[in-house]
Structures are given as C-alpha cells and as structure tokens.
Design a protein around this motif. Structure first.
Motif, PDB file in Angstrom:
ATOM      1  N   ALA A   1       0.855  -1.177   0.000  1.00 49.25           N
ATOM      2  CA  ALA A   1       0.000   0.000   0.000  1.00 49.25           C
ATOM      3  C   ALA A   1       0.897   1.233   0.000  1.00 49.25           C
ATOM      4  N   ALA A   2       0.541   2.221  -0.778  1.00 48.09           N
ATOM      5  CA  ALA A   2       1.344   3.439  -0.830  1.00 48.09           C
ATOM      6  C   ALA A   2       1.316   4.149   0.523  1.00 48.09           C
ATOM      7  N   ALA A   3       2.448   4.726   0.899  1.00 47.03           N
ATOM      8  CA  ALA A   3       2.495   5.501   2.139  1.00 47.03           C
ATOM      9  C   ALA A   3       1.494   6.639   2.055  1.00 47.03           C
ATOM     10  N   ASP A   4       0.690   6.796   3.072  1.00 50.85           N
ATOM     11  CA  ASP A   4      -0.420   7.748   3.012  1.00 50.85           C
ATOM     12  C   ASP A   4      -0.080   9.022   3.767  1.00 50.85           C
ATOM     13  N   GLY A   5       0.580   9.925   3.090  1.00 49.34           N
ATOM     14  CA  GLY A   5       0.784  11.251   3.646  1.00 49.34           C
ATOM     15  C   GLY A   5       1.717  11.328   4.827  1.00 49.34           C
ATOM     16  N   GLN A   6       2.766  10.513   4.885  1.00 46.91           N
ATOM     17  CA  GLN A   6       3.716  10.571   5.984  1.00 46.91           C
ATOM     18  C   GLN A   6       5.005  11.264   5.529  1.00 46.91           C
ATOM     19  N   VAL A   7       5.531  12.158   6.357  1.00 46.17           N
ATOM     20  CA  VAL A   7       6.771  12.856   6.032  1.00 46.17           C
ATOM     21  C   VAL A   7       7.923  11.846   5.988  1.00 46.17           C
ATOM     22  N   PRO A   8       8.661  11.772   4.877  1.00 43.14           N
ATOM     23  CA  PRO A   8       9.813  10.863   4.831  1.00 43.14           C
ATOM     24  C   PRO A   8      10.976  11.426   5.638  1.00 43.14           C
ATOM     25  N   HIS A   9      11.669  10.536   6.347  1.00 47.51           N
ATOM     26  CA  HIS A   9      12.777  10.964   7.208  1.00 47.51           C
ATOM     27  C   HIS A   9      14.116  10.408   6.753  1.00 47.51           C
TER      28      HIS A   9
ATOM     29  N   ASP B   1      13.992  17.489   7.195  1.00 48.21           N
ATOM     30  CA  ASP B   1      12.907  16.888   6.434  1.00 48.21           C
ATOM     31  C   ASP B   1      11.801  17.923   6.222  1.00 48.21           C
ATOM     32  N   ALA B   2      10.691  17.498   5.635  1.00 52.73           N
ATOM     33  CA  ALA B   2       9.620  18.436   5.305  1.00 52.73           C
ATOM     34  C   ALA B   2       8.926  18.992   6.539  1.00 52.73           C
ATOM     35  N   GLY B   3       9.090  18.320   7.683  1.00 56.06           N
ATOM     36  CA  GLY B   3       8.530  18.830   8.925  1.00 56.06           C
ATOM     37  C   GLY B   3       9.482  19.719   9.696  1.00 56.06           C
ATOM     38  N   LEU B   4      10.641  20.021   9.093  1.00 52.45           N
ATOM     39  CA  LEU B   4      11.686  20.863   9.668  1.00 52.45           C
ATOM     40  C   LEU B   4      12.407  20.219  10.849  1.00 52.45           C
TER      41      LEU B   4
ATOM     42  N   SER C   1       7.143  26.857   4.753  1.00 54.56           N
ATOM     43  CA  SER C   1       7.545  25.468   4.541  1.00 54.56           C
ATOM     44  C   SER C   1       6.581  24.508   5.229  1.00 54.56           C
ATOM     45  N   LEU C   2       6.196  24.827   6.464  1.00 53.78           N
ATOM     46  CA  LEU C   2       5.287  23.949   7.190  1.00 53.78           C
ATOM     47  C   LEU C   2       3.890  23.933   6.577  1.00 53.78           C
ATOM     48  N   LYS C   3       3.414  25.077   6.102  1.00 54.56           N
ATOM     49  CA  LYS C   3       2.094  25.101   5.464  1.00 54.56           C
ATOM     50  C   LYS C   3       2.094  24.214   4.219  1.00 54.56           C
TER      51      LYS C   3
ATOM     52  N   GLY D   1      14.082  15.333  -4.557  1.00 51.56           N
ATOM     53  CA  GLY D   1      13.923  13.894  -4.733  1.00 51.56           C
ATOM     54  C   GLY D   1      13.613  13.171  -3.441  1.00 51.56           C
ATOM     55  N   ASP D   2      14.174  13.659  -2.329  1.00 49.05           N
ATOM     56  CA  ASP D   2      13.942  13.047  -1.027  1.00 49.05           C
ATOM     57  C   ASP D   2      13.062  13.928  -0.144  1.00 49.05           C
ATOM     58  N   ASP D   3      12.556  15.025  -0.695  1.00 44.30           N
ATOM     59  CA  ASP D   3      11.782  16.018   0.055  1.00 44.30           C
ATOM     60  C   ASP D   3      12.535  16.462   1.300  1.00 44.30           C
ATOM     61  N   LEU D   4      13.795  16.793   1.106  1.00 41.99           N
ATOM     62  CA  LEU D   4      14.651  17.311   2.156  1.00 41.99           C
ATOM     63  C   LEU D   4      15.139  18.702   1.756  1.00 41.99           C
TER      64      LEU D   4
END
Length: 283
Positions: free
Chosen positions: A89-97, A119-122, A177-179, A242-245
């Motif tokens: 199942a595809a990852a559902d909206g989780q920030v990649p770390h 990461d995308a969550g700072l 960035s967080l928004k 590519g890694d959302d970093l």
C-alpha cells in the motif's frame, strides 16, 4: 507476472525521465531517459539491482519502491501504481525521514562548511561536524528539540541572534515550509501535532500562519556567540526535492574576520562529514 509488470513500469519511468529534471547533465545520449547506473545512484541502489528489478528477477521492499519513486520524481499516481505492482500500500501522507544519497553526497562534499539537512517537517535529519563545532544547538530533552521551527518560535537558542529583518524573513520561510508540508502530508499526525503546538505556544507563529508572508529568496544572517568571540554567518537553503529534504549551508563573507574565525572553529572540530541526529541527540 507482478514482478515483471513492476519491472516494466520502472523501466518505462526511467526511460521517460529527462536527466535535467533530476539534476543530471543532458546533452546527446544514445538512449532515452536515465541510464540504470544513474537511477541506481539517485536511489541509493546498485545498477545490477536496478537491472534485476526491471527484468523481474528481484522483489523490492517498500523502502526501495519509495526510493525509486523519489529518484524518478514520480507523481502520486505513479508511486501508487509502483506500490501496488510490488504488493504494497502506498504511504499515506507521511513525512519521509530518510537521509537520501543526494543529501549524503552534499554533506560529504562540503565537510568544511557548517550544514544541516531537514525533512519536510523541519526536523533535523543530519548535520556535519562543521555545524556541531558552532556549539549553539543546545539540547533540552523536549519532543521537538531537533525541530527548527519549534526552536525558533518556542525555545530559541541563547547564542543565536538575528536582526529584526533577518528574523522576520527566517520565520516566514519556516511557516511557509510547514504550510506546504501540511498540504502534502495530511495524514502525518506528528506534523499536525507540531503545528498545533506552535500555534498554541507562539503568537508570532499563529499570526504568520493565518497571514503568511512570501519571501523570494531564503538568505538570512545570524550572529552566534562564542566564548572566544561572536561569528556572523549567512544561511542559504538548498532544496533536495527527490527526497523532500532541504539543506542549509552557513557561510561567512569571504575575506572577513568572521570567515577567519569560522575557519578556525571548523578546522579544530574534526569528526565525520555526516552526523545523523534525532530525538536522542547526535549519533
């Protein structure tokens, strides 16, 4: 059959990917898209493993599927298709770390420049020893002690100072960035909890969240106090899509006293080029 279909899908995406879109030189090529070696390097895999995947002779893990999708800049639908063909199942909206290969190479190639990767969550994912040499990132034991936004708005560093203009730009970039991340990762409960905490504890953050201010280019200066004297550095952000970093490099004006002082601090530091960090501190 599913392995073969997965391999066909990977090959089609690889051949349809413009090298320039993933940061590689284009020019005249004998084949379309990316070479297997290039895809392997971007995804942190060997070219032989990519070949076996495309030929249906290996079954990928869910992490490998995500790495390939990020390396190929796959859209959501394409990522979901790859996941389904691989039986996940595809990852559902989780920030990649994960610290991807691109971020790792960046840290390794600039060991003498203080640098962080978020990461995308700072949340900080990794730093280098040149950054730890500044010794201003104090640890508190708090849940978000490694989060830039939380430390900026709720628990600022005593040794870190900015002018009102630089602080305003810096804070606006963090809020923006967080928004954006909340929209991309709506199911990430940790990210949602962080935003709730920031809006509750910081009036400045809440005001900026409700009325965000756009900032054209992220470059802000800060002065870091040291026992032997302060050093002023400028932070520049580099996106790693590519890694959302994102990476932030700290430099001083060439030929300045700050540059000389920074070089002394970094030169005396030593240590590894890549220092992974997390809630329990550097490791």
């Amino acid at each position: 059959m599913e392995r073969q279909e997965f391999g066909v899908a990977v090959r089609q995406l690889r051949e349809a990917t413009d090298p320039a879109d993933v940061g590689l030189p284009g020019g005249r090529r004998r084949v379309r898209g990316l070479r297997r070696e290039e895809l392997g390097e971007l995804a942190g895999l060997s070219a032989d493993y990519v070949r076996r995947l495309e030929q249906g002779r290996s079954h990928p893990s869910a992490a490998v599927v995500r790495a390939l999708a990020r390396a190929l800049r796959a859209g959501r639908a394409e990522y979901e298709q790859l996941s389904a063909l691989a039986g996940y199942a595809a990852a559902d909206g989780q920030v990649p770390h994960e610290l991807g290969p691109g971020a790792t190479r960046l840290l390794e190639r600039f060991p003498g420049t203080p640098m962080i990767v978020t990461d995308a969550g700072l949340d900080l994912v990794a730093v280098n020893s040149a950054f730890t040499a500044l010794e201003h990132w104090t640890l508190t034991g708090h849940r978000w002690e490694w989060n830039i936004a939380y430390r900026t708005f709720c628990d600022p560093f005593e040794a870190f100072r900015q002018s009102p203009a630089d602080a305003a730009d810096h804070e606006s970039v963090l809020v923006g960035s967080l928004k954006s991340s909340v929209l991309r990762y709506p199911a990430d409960t940790s990210l949602a909890a962080l935003v709730d905490e920031l809006r509750t504890r910081s009036r400045r953050f809440d005001t900026s969240w409700r009325s965000p201010r756009a900032v054209g280019v992220y470059e802000s200066a800060a002065t870091i106090s040291r026992p032997e004297g302060a050093v002023t550095v400028v932070g520049n952000m580099i996106a790693l899509p590519g890694d959302d970093l994102a990476a932030v490099m700290l430099t001083a004006a060439p030929g300045s006293a700050d540059a000389a002082r920074l070089a002394e601090l970094v030169g005396a530091a030593g240590g590894p080029a890549v220092v992974r960090v997390g809630r329990s501190g550097p490791g």
